[in-house]
Design a protein around this motif. Structure first.
Motif, short mmCIF file in Angstrom:
data_model
loop_
_atom_site.label_atom_id
_atom_site.label_comp_id
_atom_site.label_asym_id
_atom_site.label_seq_id
_atom_site.Cartn_x
_atom_site.Cartn_y
_atom_site.Cartn_z
N THR A 169 -2.93 -4.36 8.93
CA THR A 169 -3.33 -4.32 7.38
C THR A 169 -4.37 -5.40 7.25
O THR A 169 -5.32 -5.19 6.53
N LYS A 170 -4.19 -6.55 7.37
CA LYS A 170 -4.97 -7.80 7.07
C LYS A 170 -6.23 -7.58 7.92
O LYS A 170 -7.33 -7.90 7.33
N PHE A 201 0.74 -1.13 0.00
CA PHE A 201 0.00 -0.13 -0.03
C PHE A 201 1.01 1.30 0.07
O PHE A 201 1.76 1.19 0.77
#
Length: 85
Positions: free
Chosen positions: A64-65, A1
């Motif tokens: 993030t996950k 990202f």
């Protein structure tokens, strides 16, 4: 990202991101408490310009996950106009 700003962990009001951080539409003052699914967050960041006029909120997550699993959802948001604990 990709990182879109040079200080990715500083919110629009100058706070450091952390638990309870949420980006809100510009019509809500910084510090405004909002409740989503039983959890209270405090508006201390702003949405990207293309989302500021809508009813979009962005909850900060350290993982993030976890953020990807939460994804984009339509949920009820309660906006408080006084402090909530």
């Amino acid at each position: 990202f990709p990182v879109t700003i040079p200080t990715p962990f500083i919110t629009a009001n100058g706070d450091t991101v952390g638990e309870g951080t949420i980006a809100c539409p510009a019509r809500l003052k910084f510090g405004t408490p909002v409740e989503i699914e039983g959890k209270v967050y405090h508006c201390n960041d702003r949405m990207n310009a293309r989302y500021r006029q809508g009813n979009y909120f962005d909850i900060w997550s350290p993982d993030t996950k976890e953020a990807i699993n939460w994804g984009r959802q339509t949920v009820d948001v309660i906006i408080y106009h006084s402090p909530v604990e």
